[in-house]
Design an enzyme around this catalytic site. Structure first.
Site, short mmCIF file in Angstrom:
data_model
loop_
_atom_site.label_atom_id
_atom_site.label_comp_id
_atom_site.label_asym_id
_atom_site.label_seq_id
_atom_site.Cartn_x
_atom_site.Cartn_y
_atom_site.Cartn_z
N LYS A 1 0.81 -1.19 0.00
CA LYS A 1 0.00 0.00 0.00
C LYS A 1 0.86 1.26 0.00
O LYS A 1 0.37 2.35 -0.26
CB LYS A 1 -0.89 0.04 1.27
CG LYS A 1 -1.73 -1.18 1.48
CD LYS A 1 -2.40 -1.07 2.86
CE LYS A 1 -2.94 -2.41 3.30
NZ LYS A 1 -3.36 -2.40 4.69
N GLY A 2 2.12 1.11 0.33
CA GLY A 2 2.98 2.27 0.61
C GLY A 2 3.14 3.25 -0.53
O GLY A 2 3.40 4.43 -0.30
N GLU B 1 7.37 2.22 -6.19
CA GLU B 1 7.54 1.73 -4.82
C GLU B 1 7.77 2.91 -3.89
O GLU B 1 8.29 3.95 -4.30
CB GLU B 1 8.74 0.76 -4.82
CG GLU B 1 9.11 0.14 -3.50
CD GLU B 1 8.04 -0.75 -2.89
OE1 GLU B 1 6.96 -0.21 -2.59
OE2 GLU B 1 8.29 -1.94 -2.65
N ASP B 2 7.36 2.76 -2.63
CA ASP B 2 7.58 3.85 -1.68
C ASP B 2 9.05 3.98 -1.30
O ASP B 2 9.62 5.05 -1.30
CB ASP B 2 6.69 3.68 -0.43
CG ASP B 2 6.84 2.30 0.23
OD1 ASP B 2 7.57 1.43 -0.29
OD2 ASP B 2 6.21 2.10 1.29
N ASP C 1 14.78 -0.65 0.53
CA ASP C 1 15.59 -0.82 1.74
C ASP C 1 16.61 -1.92 1.47
O ASP C 1 17.64 -1.67 0.85
CB ASP C 1 14.61 -1.15 2.88
CG ASP C 1 15.27 -1.23 4.24
OD1 ASP C 1 16.44 -0.88 4.37
OD2 ASP C 1 14.59 -1.65 5.20
N LYS D 1 17.20 3.76 0.51
CA LYS D 1 18.16 3.64 1.62
C LYS D 1 19.30 2.76 1.11
O LYS D 1 19.34 1.56 1.37
CB LYS D 1 17.51 2.99 2.84
CG LYS D 1 16.47 3.84 3.54
CD LYS D 1 16.23 3.37 4.97
CE LYS D 1 15.00 2.55 5.08
NZ LYS D 1 14.55 2.28 6.46
N PHE E 1 14.30 4.36 10.17
CA PHE E 1 12.94 3.94 9.84
C PHE E 1 12.06 5.17 9.72
O PHE E 1 11.93 5.94 10.67
CB PHE E 1 12.39 2.97 10.88
CG PHE E 1 11.17 2.27 10.39
CD1 PHE E 1 11.28 1.11 9.62
CD2 PHE E 1 9.90 2.78 10.64
CE1 PHE E 1 10.15 0.47 9.14
CE2 PHE E 1 8.77 2.15 10.16
CZ PHE E 1 8.89 0.99 9.40
N VAL E 2 11.47 5.36 8.54
CA VAL E 2 10.69 6.58 8.28
C VAL E 2 9.22 6.24 8.03
O VAL E 2 8.88 5.13 7.60
CB VAL E 2 11.25 7.37 7.08
CG1 VAL E 2 12.63 7.93 7.40
CG2 VAL E 2 11.30 6.51 5.82
N ASP F 1 4.26 3.44 6.36
CA ASP F 1 3.61 3.16 7.64
C ASP F 1 4.55 2.50 8.63
O ASP F 1 5.61 2.00 8.28
CB ASP F 1 2.44 2.19 7.41
CG ASP F 1 2.93 0.77 7.13
OD1 ASP F 1 3.77 0.60 6.23
OD2 ASP F 1 2.49 -0.17 7.83
N ARG G 1 0.48 6.72 7.61
CA ARG G 1 0.55 6.89 6.14
C ARG G 1 0.08 8.27 5.72
O ARG G 1 0.47 8.78 4.68
CB ARG G 1 -0.33 5.84 5.44
CG ARG G 1 0.16 4.41 5.57
CD ARG G 1 -0.60 3.52 4.59
NE ARG G 1 -0.50 2.10 4.92
CZ ARG G 1 0.50 1.30 4.54
NH1 ARG G 1 1.48 1.78 3.84
NH2 ARG G 1 0.50 0.03 4.87
P1 IMP Z 1 12.97 -4.14 1.22
O1 IMP Z 1 12.52 -5.47 0.70
O2 IMP Z 1 13.84 -4.33 2.45
O3 IMP Z 1 13.64 -3.30 0.19
O4 IMP Z 1 11.71 -3.42 1.79
C1 IMP Z 1 10.81 -2.73 1.01
C2 IMP Z 1 9.53 -2.47 1.76
O5 IMP Z 1 9.76 -2.41 3.17
C3 IMP Z 1 8.97 -1.13 1.39
O6 IMP Z 1 8.08 -1.25 0.33
C4 IMP Z 1 8.27 -0.71 2.66
O7 IMP Z 1 6.96 -1.21 2.68
C5 IMP Z 1 9.05 -1.37 3.76
N1 IMP Z 1 10.02 -0.44 4.38
C6 IMP Z 1 11.36 -0.46 4.27
N2 IMP Z 1 11.92 0.54 4.96
C7 IMP Z 1 10.90 1.22 5.51
C8 IMP Z 1 10.83 2.40 6.34
O8 IMP Z 1 11.82 3.05 6.71
N3 IMP Z 1 9.57 2.80 6.69
C9 IMP Z 1 8.44 2.15 6.30
N4 IMP Z 1 8.46 1.06 5.53
C10 IMP Z 1 9.69 0.60 5.14
#
Ligand code: IMP
Length: 181
Positions: free
Chosen positions: A48-49, A105-106, A109, A137, A158-159, A165, A171
């Site tokens: 949903k982000g 994508e939001d 990470d 990030k 963490f944001v 969210d 959100r």
């Molecule tokens: P990844 O698989 O670790 O790259 O994570 C991606 C997903 O993790 C994003 O689409 C977010 O939903 C969530 N996420 C990663 N970092 C954050 C953060 O700092 N705040 C909120 N959601 C995050």
């Protein structure tokens, strides 16, 4: 990027205010409109982000662009930590076959979620596939994935806000801020 006073008690600081985010989204819209001119763009929002970012980005695209929108939902996070295993909760309704896919994508990470998702989408033979993320990030990456379009690179914190969210909360905040611990 300068830290500002928090606008919500849950935030320890504001990383990006609303005006800064919206100005950057306008720039991304111009760039994407130029890059996809004359092509058939399929925007794929990751629920949903991405919804707040997607809604603003869509309106920043030129009216002449041939663009359709679809959504996927995947699950990989519990609280503040990536679980590493990515499940598809909602799949595309339209076929990506022969289209130019831009995944919205939001935040990227570890990159695990998008790496898994893009592999799945690529197996369905789109004409091309790129990623556009509001936030990146880079220090947290565990895969080689690098989005072509990035709004802002941010430090490893963490944001929340602007669609992001913490356990489904915050959100609606119009800025991106660091969650108070
Ligand atoms: P990844 O698989 O670790 O790259 O994570 C991606 C997903 O993790 C994003 O689409 C977010 O939903 C969530 N996420 C990663 N970092 C954050 C953060 O700092 N705040 C909120 N959601 C995050």
């Amino acid at each position: 990027m300068s830290a500002q006073a928090p606008t919500h008690p849950a935030l320890s600081k504001v990383l990006l205010d609303e005006a800064t985010i919206k100005a950057r989204i306008q720039e991304l819209g111009v760039q994407i409109t130029r890059d996809y001119a004359g092509r058939r763009l399929m925007i794929v929002g990751v629920l949903k982000g991405s919804v707040i970012f997607l809604a603003d980005l869509l309106r920043a695209l030129g009216p002449e662009l041939d663009v359709e929108v679809d959504f996927v939902a995947v699950s990989s996070y519990a609280g503040k930590a990536s679980t590493g295993s990515v499940r598809t909760l909602l799949d595309l309704r339209e076929s990506p076959d022969g289209k130019d896919i831009l995944v919205i994508e939001d935040i990227v990470d570890t990159g695990l979620t998008l790496t898994s998702l893009t592999e799945t989408l690529l197996s369905r033979k789109p004409r091309s596939l790129e990623v556009c993320a509001l936030l990146d990030k880079p220090d947290c990456r565990k895969t080689p994935l690098q989005p072509k379009y990035v709004g802002f690179k941010i430090p490893n914190e963490f944001v929340v806000g602007f669609g992001l969210d913490y356990d489904e909360r915050y959100r609606q905040l119009p800025c991106v801020g660091v969650l108070r611990t």
